[in-house]
Design a protein around this motif. Structure first.
Motif, PDB file in Angstrom:
ATOM      1  N   UNK A   1      42.113  43.000   2.281  1.00 31.04           N
ATOM      2  CA  UNK A   1      42.285  41.222   2.166  1.00 31.04           C
ATOM      3  C   UNK A   1      41.969  40.776   3.433  1.00 31.04           C
ATOM      4  N   UNK A   2      41.391  39.911   3.567  1.00 24.35           N
ATOM      5  CA  UNK A   2      40.966  39.100   4.843  1.00 24.35           C
ATOM      6  C   UNK A   2      40.485  37.358   4.272  1.00 24.35           C
ATOM      7  N   UNK A   3      40.744  37.178   5.495  1.00 21.35           N
ATOM      8  CA  UNK A   3      41.339  35.790   4.932  1.00 21.35           C
ATOM      9  C   UNK A   3      41.097  34.104   6.051  1.00 21.35           C
ATOM     10  N   UNK A   4      40.483  33.274   5.600  1.00 23.05           N
ATOM     11  CA  UNK A   4      39.825  32.071   6.707  1.00 23.05           C
ATOM     12  C   UNK A   4      40.826  30.870   6.759  1.00 23.05           C
ATOM     13  N   UNK A   5      40.131  29.651   7.737  1.00 28.00           N
ATOM     14  CA  UNK A   5      40.558  28.963   7.146  1.00 28.00           C
ATOM     15  C   UNK A   5      39.477  27.533   6.656  1.00 28.00           C
ATOM     16  N   UNK A   6      39.322  26.888   6.536  1.00 28.23           N
ATOM     17  CA  UNK A   6      37.685  25.853   5.936  1.00 28.23           C
ATOM     18  C   UNK A   6      38.009  24.239   6.266  1.00 28.23           C
ATOM     19  N   UNK A   7      36.906  23.664   6.302  1.00 23.42           N
ATOM     20  CA  UNK A   7      36.832  22.869   5.900  1.00 23.42           C
ATOM     21  C   UNK A   7      35.938  21.920   5.034  1.00 23.42           C
ATOM     22  N   UNK A   8      36.098  21.449   5.073  1.00 25.09           N
ATOM     23  CA  UNK A   8      35.076  19.802   3.977  1.00 25.09           C
ATOM     24  C   UNK A   8      35.043  18.429   4.228  1.00 25.09           C
ATOM     25  N   UNK A   9      33.854  18.168   3.422  1.00 21.07           N
ATOM     26  CA  UNK A   9      33.640  16.696   3.977  1.00 21.07           C
ATOM     27  C   UNK A   9      33.454  16.198   2.979  1.00 21.07           C
ATOM     28  N   UNK A  10      33.457  16.695   1.539  1.00 23.10           N
ATOM     29  CA  UNK A  10      32.834  16.296   0.381  1.00 23.10           C
ATOM     30  C   UNK A  10      32.863  16.879  -0.470  1.00 23.10           C
ATOM     31  N   UNK A  11      32.535  17.161  -2.140  1.00 23.96           N
ATOM     32  CA  UNK A  11      33.484  17.912  -3.199  1.00 23.96           C
ATOM     33  C   UNK A  11      33.483  19.268  -2.783  1.00 23.96           C
ATOM     34  N   UNK A  12      34.891  19.696  -2.769  1.00 25.03           N
ATOM     35  CA  UNK A  12      34.840  21.296  -2.569  1.00 25.03           C
ATOM     36  C   UNK A  12      34.580  22.653  -3.938  1.00 25.03           C
ATOM     37  N   UNK A  13      33.077  22.616  -3.316  1.00 22.22           N
ATOM     38  CA  UNK A  13      32.512  23.364  -4.108  1.00 22.22           C
ATOM     39  C   UNK A  13      32.879  25.110  -4.161  1.00 22.22           C
ATOM     40  N   UNK A  14      33.752  25.817  -4.979  1.00 25.85           N
ATOM     41  CA  UNK A  14      34.077  27.276  -4.614  1.00 25.85           C
ATOM     42  C   UNK A  14      32.977  28.188  -4.299  1.00 25.85           C
ATOM     43  N   UNK A  15      32.537  29.141  -3.521  1.00 28.18           N
ATOM     44  CA  UNK A  15      31.470  30.097  -3.906  1.00 28.18           C
ATOM     45  C   UNK A  15      31.397  31.170  -5.069  1.00 28.18           C
ATOM     46  N   UNK A  16      30.037  31.336  -5.506  1.00 29.41           N
ATOM     47  CA  UNK A  16      30.356  32.368  -6.778  1.00 29.41           C
ATOM     48  C   UNK A  16      29.889  33.598  -6.676  1.00 29.41           C
ATOM     49  N   UNK A  17      29.329  33.852  -5.691  1.00 32.57           N
ATOM     50  CA  UNK A  17      27.801  35.363  -5.662  1.00 32.57           C
ATOM     51  C   UNK A  17      28.599  35.240  -3.639  1.00 32.57           C
TER      52      UNK A  17
END
Length: 677
Positions: free
Chosen positions: A650-666
């Motif tokens: 398991x690993x994790x992160x803190x992310x930021x976004x300035x528009x629609x938060x589209x999840x990665x798929x690949x």
């Protein structure tokens, strides 16, 4: 020739099955520089313009609401929809006695006066029923009065306005007298509203308030809630309503920043559709009943934003887009693009002055620049016209195209460069225009739209301008009728079956995949279904179908089908990606990687790409995180470098976004495409 131009011309002019019909203009010689190259492809059609697409907001505190002059101005601009009674006033307004406790109600702004103005303008009404301080019975009585007693035929009814602003998430601007201000309470009462209103008139369409992806408070789950606002509302009210309501004030501190925000539209609308399918079990219509910008609201940046935003939203199937507002009033004064800007949300001047009286607006109802943008948009595409895929080699030249119900074609070109004129060359796939075009132009500071003639294949765009070319075909369009919207079934990681309604007998159907503004033909059949093979897992595809008769004449394109292939059916790794805690412009993400193979993984690197340019990883743990462009990489450390067969890290992160938060798929582990769980 510039490299980017050469690459696009190679795609456009290649002798291959990518485009079924050759482009009508000759290839550009290497020693020529055509400036900006624009491609319009009728084989890659987008959505069709609805009869309520071009809309505005009317407010009961506006004394000009319903007046002859305003109605005629809106009619001249091609406005087709008018929303009433005005933003947050919707949740304090009582239609029967025409009162709004706590707010100002201008004289002669009652519902019947509003409807008289709507009818004079040739439009239709969109009405927001009072959720905040009203009842289902009051809303049902309004429907009865409007459609049964008066015969107004009001089709679209919203339940409240921006109810997520009732204090539940901390910000409190929307009136809501219900002790429970949760999305669950709103959703349950929306069901009561919808049932009561449709019992009076089953033909109406009822809409529920949703949050706009990428805008606060989208993505936030408040204490005690089962999910986000959209998840809860759609799960309960979705089956009972017909459309979702979103509002968008995208911000931006400069003209360039504000105008660039239109690149968020496609992802935002797609996410709303995905949410409605997932939680409501059906695809709801989408109405953007408030829209405005933060910079140059009364000057040319606001106009360029408006034209680009309306066209992009229509191309994505939003059935009404309603500018906020017809009148609003002076706020602060500045000079933008060489002209006075009053930071006024209105399309038309309110003729008021600053508090010290030193600066006043122009005479009452003088159109501001965005008014002309709406007029240009209505002349570009009207009800029944179908938007088309386009491309431009210059990011400052935005281009939209529409095929018209009369067989013509229109191209709207928006030059966002404040200083430089842009020479443009146009190429068409699947359409042969006559040489001459009608040319409509609105430039910086213009008080009206100018009309002239020009070439179908070239134009020079003034700085900060909107130019529309209206084209006729070089020969009559006599092909078969366009196929209906295709559907996808039996979608796997590698295959998908595409089907469509049967058309005229004796035709063949071509199946085309959109690639940017280009298309590639997957195959053809005399039947009404086609199975595509060798697809890429976890990939979004957009497909159109075209009919061809025995004489070789081809139809217009079908509406688009968008589908996504499944995650890889077999892989030696699996990934679970989780948004653990979201605060509206950032979140904590968790990633679990499982070794599903038979051998240990000794040393691992996991990579994925953000789908947008406004998402990024800010920090992470249980690995070394890095981001280059939109590509994210995490490398395992000494403590978790080995993943045994069947084991997970398991690993994790803190992310930021300035528009629609589209999840990665690949996700790829050491280069291997992983199954996503």
């Amino acid at each position: 020739m510039r490299p980017r131009l050469a690459a696009l011309l190679t795609l456009a002019l290649a002798a291959s099955p990518l485009i079924a019909s050759p482009l009508t203009a000759p290839a550009v010689r290497a020693q020529d520089d055509p400036g900006t190259l624009v491609i319009v492809n009728t084989r890659a059609a987008l959505e069709t313009v609805g009869d309520a697409a071009l809309g505005v907001n009317h407010a009961i505190w506006d004394a000009q609401l319903g007046t002859t002059q305003v109605s005629d101005l809106l009619k001249d601009a091609g406005v087709r929809a008018m929303r009433y009674p005005g933003g947050s006033y919707s949740d304090i307004y009582h239609w029967r006695d025409h009162t709004a406790p706590g707010g100002y109600v201008a004289p002669n702004t009652d519902f019947d006066t509003f409807m008289a103005g709507v009818r004079r303008a040739g439009g239709q009404a969109i009405v927001a029923a009072n959720y905040g301080t009203g009842t289902p019975q009051e809303a049902a009585e309004w429907v009865r009065y409007a459609n049964v007693e008066k015969g107004y035929g009001v089709k679209y009814w919203e339940i409240g306005n921006e109810l997520y602003g009732n204090g539940h998430y901390g910000a409190n601007w929307e009136a809501d007298d219900h002790p429970d201000k949760s999305p669950a309470q709103y959703a349950s009462l929306v069901v009561e509203f919808a049932r009561a209103m449709k019992a009076v008139d089953p033909t109406i369409h009822v809409g529920a308030v949703l949050t706009t992806p990428g805008e606060w408070p989208d993505g936030i789950t408040a204490a005690g809630d089962a999910g986000t606002w959209n998840q809860v509302v759609l799960s309960t009210a979705g089956p009972e309503v017909d459309f979702g309501i979103v509002h968008w004030y995208p911000g931006g501190d400069t003209a360039a920043d504000a105008m660039a925000r239109t690149d968020r539209i496609t992802d935002a609308i797609r996410l709303v559709r995905e949410q409605s399918r997932r939680y409501a079990g059906k695809e709801l219509g989408i109405a953007m009943t408030e829209l405005n910008t933060s910079y140059g609201r009364n000057t040319q940046p606001g106009a360029l934003f408006a034209a680009d935003a309306y066209a992009t939203l229509m191309a994505n199937g939003v059935f009404t887009i309603d500018w906020w507002n017809v009148h609003n009033g002076i706020d602060r004064v500045s000079t933008i693009a060489g002209h006075t800007d009053f930071h006024d949300f209105g399309l038309l001047s309110s003729a008021n002055c600053t508090a010290d009286g030193t600066v006043c607006q122009p005479p009452l109802n003088t159109p501001f620049a965005p008014y002309h943008a709406l007029a240009m948009t209505s002349r570009f595409a009207g009800p029944g016209d179908q938007l088309l895929a386009t491309a431009s080699t210059d990011p400052l030249v935005k281009v939209h195209a529409a095929r018209r119900t009369d067989g013509g074609l229109s191209v709207m070109l928006i030059n966002q460069d404040p200083d430089a004129a842009k020479p443009v060359s146009l190429r068409y796939a699947g359409y042969s225009p006559a040489g001459e075009a009608k040319v409509l132009t609105h430039g910086n500071g213009d008080a009206a739209i100018t009309t002239g003639t020009g070439s179908a294949t070239s134009a020079t765009l003034p700085p900060y301008s909107i130019t529309t070319l209206v084209l006729r075909p070089s020969a009559p369009v006599t092909g078969p009728a366009a196929p209906g919207r295709p559907a996808a079934s039996a979608v796997t990681d590698r295959t998908a079956t595409i089907s469509w309604p049967a058309g005229a007998p004796g035709v063949k159907y071509e199946v085309h995949r959109r690639v940017g503004a280009n298309t590639e033909q997957w195959g053809e059949t005399t039947g009404t279904s086609f199975t595509a093979h060798n697809l890429v897992p976890s990939t979004r595809y957009q497909v159109n179908v075209i009919a061809r008769d025995g004489a070789g004449r081809v139809s217009w394109s079908s509406p688009p089908l968008t589908f996504t292939t499944a995650t890889p059916a077999t892989s030696t790794c699996a990934v679970t990606f989780t948004d653990v805690s979201d605060w509206g412009n950032g979140y904590v993400g968790n990633v679990e990687v499982v070794n599903t193979g038979t051998r240990p993984v000794d040393g691992w690197t996991l990579t994925f790409d953000w789908p947008t340019t406004w998402q990024r990883v800010d920090s992470g743990w249980n690995g070394t995180w890095a981001q280059t462009g939109t590509t994210v990489q995490v490398v395992g450390g000494d403590s978790n470098r080995v993943i045994a067969p069947g084991a997970a890290v398991a690993t994790g992160f803190v992310a930021s976004y300035q528009g629609p938060n589209v999840p990665p798929s690949v996700f790829r582990l050491n280069g291997t495409h992983c199954t996503t769980r």
